[in-house]
Design a protein around this motif. Structure first.
Motif, PDB file in Angstrom:
ATOM      1  N   CYS A  81      29.773  43.332  40.494  1.00  7.46           N
ATOM      2  CA  CYS A  81      30.273  42.618  41.669  1.00  7.46           C
ATOM      3  C   CYS A  81      30.281  43.550  42.877  1.00  7.46           C
ATOM      4  O   CYS A  81      30.517  44.756  42.756  1.00  7.46           O
ATOM      5  CB  CYS A  81      31.694  42.108  41.420  1.00  7.46           C
ATOM      6  N   GLY A  82      30.049  42.962  44.053  1.00  4.60           N
ATOM      7  CA  GLY A  82      29.986  43.744  45.278  1.00  4.60           C
ATOM      8  C   GLY A  82      31.349  44.201  45.758  1.00  4.60           C
ATOM      9  O   GLY A  82      32.395  43.825  45.210  1.00  4.60           O
ATOM     10  N   ASP A  83      31.325  45.023  46.797  1.00  2.00           N
ATOM     11  CA  ASP A  83      32.559  45.562  47.363  1.00  2.00           C
ATOM     12  C   ASP A  83      33.124  44.696  48.481  1.00  2.00           C
ATOM     13  O   ASP A  83      34.115  45.073  49.110  1.00  2.00           O
ATOM     14  CB  ASP A  83      32.303  46.977  47.894  1.00  2.00           C
ATOM     15  N   ASP A  84      32.497  43.533  48.753  1.00  2.00           N
ATOM     16  CA  ASP A  84      33.034  42.625  49.761  1.00  2.00           C
ATOM     17  C   ASP A  84      34.149  41.785  49.161  1.00  2.00           C
ATOM     18  O   ASP A  84      34.472  41.900  47.973  1.00  2.00           O
ATOM     19  CB  ASP A  84      31.917  41.735  50.323  1.00  2.00           C
ATOM     20  N   GLU A  85      34.756  40.934  49.963  1.00  2.00           N
ATOM     21  CA  GLU A  85      35.901  40.148  49.488  1.00  2.00           C
ATOM     22  C   GLU A  85      35.517  39.248  48.326  1.00  2.00           C
ATOM     23  O   GLU A  85      36.275  39.092  47.357  1.00  2.00           O
ATOM     24  CB  GLU A  85      36.472  39.315  50.643  1.00  2.00           C
ATOM     25  N   TRP A  86      34.336  38.615  48.412  1.00  2.00           N
ATOM     26  CA  TRP A  86      33.874  37.732  47.333  1.00  2.00           C
ATOM     27  C   TRP A  86      33.757  38.508  46.018  1.00  2.00           C
ATOM     28  O   TRP A  86      34.265  38.081  44.978  1.00  2.00           O
ATOM     29  CB  TRP A  86      32.521  37.136  47.721  1.00  2.00           C
ATOM     30  N   GLY A  87      33.095  39.653  46.072  1.00  2.00           N
ATOM     31  CA  GLY A  87      32.891  40.434  44.867  1.00  2.00           C
ATOM     32  C   GLY A  87      34.192  40.950  44.276  1.00  2.00           C
ATOM     33  O   GLY A  87      34.414  40.872  43.072  1.00  2.00           O
ATOM     34  N   ARG A  88      35.057  41.484  45.133  1.00  2.00           N
ATOM     35  CA  ARG A  88      36.331  42.011  44.637  1.00  2.00           C
ATOM     36  C   ARG A  88      37.183  40.911  44.016  1.00  2.00           C
ATOM     37  O   ARG A  88      37.818  41.118  42.976  1.00  2.00           O
ATOM     38  CB  ARG A  88      37.095  42.694  45.774  1.00  2.00           C
ATOM     39  N   TRP A  90      36.191  37.920  42.656  1.00  2.00           N
ATOM     40  CA  TRP A  90      35.655  37.435  41.391  1.00  2.00           C
ATOM     41  C   TRP A  90      35.758  38.482  40.292  1.00  2.00           C
ATOM     42  O   TRP A  90      35.965  38.154  39.121  1.00  2.00           O
ATOM     43  CB  TRP A  90      34.218  36.956  41.556  1.00  2.00           C
ATOM     44  N   SER A  91      35.621  39.741  40.649  1.00  2.00           N
ATOM     45  CA  SER A  91      35.796  40.794  39.652  1.00  2.00           C
ATOM     46  C   SER A  91      37.209  40.754  39.069  1.00  2.00           C
ATOM     47  O   SER A  91      37.388  40.847  37.851  1.00  2.00           O
ATOM     48  CB  SER A  91      35.521  42.168  40.285  1.00  2.00           C
ATOM     49  N   ARG A  92      38.202  40.577  39.939  1.00  2.00           N
ATOM     50  CA  ARG A  92      39.584  40.490  39.452  1.00  2.00           C
ATOM     51  C   ARG A  92      39.790  39.234  38.616  1.00  2.00           C
ATOM     52  O   ARG A  92      40.478  39.272  37.581  1.00  2.00           O
ATOM     53  CB  ARG A  92      40.562  40.499  40.634  1.00  2.00           C
ATOM     54  N   VAL A  93      39.184  38.122  39.038  1.00  2.00           N
ATOM     55  CA  VAL A  93      39.403  36.858  38.331  1.00  2.00           C
ATOM     56  C   VAL A  93      38.858  36.923  36.910  1.00  2.00           C
ATOM     57  O   VAL A  93      39.539  36.554  35.945  1.00  2.00           O
ATOM     58  CB  VAL A  93      38.763  35.687  39.106  1.00  2.00           C
ATOM     59  N   GLY A 132      26.422  35.418  36.662  1.00  2.00           N
ATOM     60  CA  GLY A 132      26.041  36.416  37.651  1.00  2.00           C
ATOM     61  C   GLY A 132      25.848  35.825  39.031  1.00  2.00           C
ATOM     62  O   GLY A 132      26.241  36.421  40.045  1.00  2.00           O
ATOM     63  N   ARG A 133      25.249  34.630  39.098  1.00  2.00           N
ATOM     64  CA  ARG A 133      25.063  33.958  40.389  1.00  2.00           C
ATOM     65  C   ARG A 133      26.394  33.586  41.004  1.00  2.00           C
ATOM     66  O   ARG A 133      26.599  33.716  42.217  1.00  2.00           O
ATOM     67  CB  ARG A 133      24.186  32.721  40.199  1.00  2.00           C
ATOM     68  N   LEU A 134      27.323  33.108  40.192  1.00  2.00           N
ATOM     69  CA  LEU A 134      28.653  32.752  40.690  1.00  2.00           C
ATOM     70  C   LEU A 134      29.357  33.973  41.272  1.00  2.00           C
ATOM     71  O   LEU A 134      29.990  33.894  42.339  1.00  2.00           O
ATOM     72  CB  LEU A 134      29.490  32.157  39.558  1.00  2.00           C
ATOM     73  N   LEU A 135      29.216  35.113  40.612  1.00  2.00           N
ATOM     74  CA  LEU A 135      29.904  36.319  41.031  1.00  2.00           C
ATOM     75  C   LEU A 135      29.180  37.037  42.175  1.00  2.00           C
ATOM     76  O   LEU A 135      29.750  37.933  42.798  1.00  2.00           O
ATOM     77  CB  LEU A 135      30.039  37.284  39.853  1.00  2.00           C
ATOM     78  N   GLY A 136      27.932  36.680  42.418  1.00  2.00           N
ATOM     79  CA  GLY A 136      27.129  37.446  43.365  1.00  2.00           C
ATOM     80  C   GLY A 136      26.808  38.826  42.819  1.00  2.00           C
ATOM     81  O   GLY A 136      26.765  39.817  43.568  1.00  2.00           O
TER      82      GLY A 136
END
Length: 336
Positions: A81-88, A90-93, A132-136
């Motif tokens: 997951c990326g370091d942007d808000e979306w990635g952070r 979804w990584s936590r979720v 993977g697509r959902l998480l970016g």
């Protein structure tokens, strides 16, 4: 490494308009460390993940539903997951675990999501691509085998009361925590089918990264899947072996860095390694490690890759070390 230095590293890595095809093999937190680093320096990244986990949420889902254990696959996806808000977010979720007094206790959200998509699509690889697509995710995740595996180990002194007795220990969770000396590991079934996409990814790669991670339960199992092991020996890719920061209580207690290499060679005597990467503070005897690496056909690269706040790899420092290795040790492919 500062954020400015990290941006400069990414710009330099992409200067030639293409990036290396990298395949990282392993499982658990070790593979996550490699992926968190590698996604910073390449846009073509594939994780090939062990499927022998039999503990916790993964073990319960595996036993109840007969599926591949999803836990290490989930961790790999979270690391991509990326370091942007979306990635952070979804990584936590997907890493979130439920806490309750009922049957949901301890289950990770990502495990349930992965298994649900497996049941919906009937295709483990396609399901992981959807997650993977959902998480970016900055890369793709593949299981190393199409069937769940049981890890077995020959262990001397598994029973502390009988330190000289050798016995067979079954299950990844048990092997990882054994108080005895692991002498050999194997998988059941003995000749498991590899996932074809994983084999092809290794054959097509410019670089293959093996380790860090639990040596007997996450790193070596890749060498016990015949088609995958053959691909690792046939590929034109260069091979990097990343050592752990310290021996792990249980399966590698008391191991020197060079002993890790010796154990690997016993399980895959035909495998050659181009570069052995180790943290400079974790190698008390450079000469012995150099000799062990040379027996595998490789050289040693030392770098400060440990995080300052604990026994874990720093993703930006590890990314810088990988980037330097990819540049110093030759390039294979159009990204040169």
């Amino acid at each position: 490494m500062t954020s400015r230095a990290a941006r400069r590293l990414r710009r330099t890595s992409h200067r030639f308009g293409a990036t290396p095809k990298v395949v990282a093999l392993g499982g658990g937190h070790g593979l996550s460390a490699s992926l968190a680093a590698l996604r910073r320096i390449t846009q073509d990244l594939t994780a090939v993940v062990t499927v022998a986990d039999d503990g916790g949420s993964s073990g319960r889902l595996r036993d109840e539903l007969g599926v591949l254990p999803p836990g290490d696959l989930r961790k790999a996806l979270a690391a991509l997951c990326g370091d942007d808000e979306w990635g952070r977010t979804w990584s936590r979720v997907i890493q979130h675990r439920f806490t309750s007094k009922g049957e949901m206790h301890g289950h990770a959200v990502g495990n349930l999501l992965i298994v649900a998509l497996w049941e919906q699509l009937g295709d483990p690889v396609a399901a992981l691509e959807w997650v993977g697509r959902l998480l970016g995710a900055h890369g793709r995740v593949l299981p190393m085998s199409a069937v769940p595996l049981e890890l077995q180990a020959t262990v001397r002194g598994h029973d502390p009361a009988q330190p000289d007795v050798t016995s067979t220990v079954r299950g990844q969770a048990t092997v990882a925590l054994t108080p005895g000396e692991v002498q050999e590991v194997r998988v059941v079934p003995q000749d498991p089918p590899a996932v074809p996409q994983a084999v092809q990814a290794v054959l097509d790669a410019d670089w293959v990264v093996l380790g860090p991670g639990s040596w007997f339960s996450s790193v070596i199992p890749h060498l016990l899947v015949p088609e995958l092991a053959e691909a690792l020996m046939q590929t034109r890719a260069r091979r990097v072996l990343t050592l752990n920061l310290a021996p792990q209580p249980g399966e590698t207690e008391g191991f020197s860095p060079q002993r890790h290499l010796e154990v690997l060679a016993r399980h895959a005597p035909k495998l050659t390694i181009d570069v052995v990467l180790a943290d400079e503070a974790a190698v008390p005897d450079r000469e012995s490690l150099d000799q062990a690496a040379a027996r595998l056909g490789g050289t040693v690269e030392l770098a400060a890759v440990a995080a300052p706040d604990g026994p874990r790899h720093d993703p930006e420092q590890l990314a810088a070390a990988y980037d330097r290795i990819f540049r110093m040790h030759g390039r294979i492919g159009p990204w040169r």
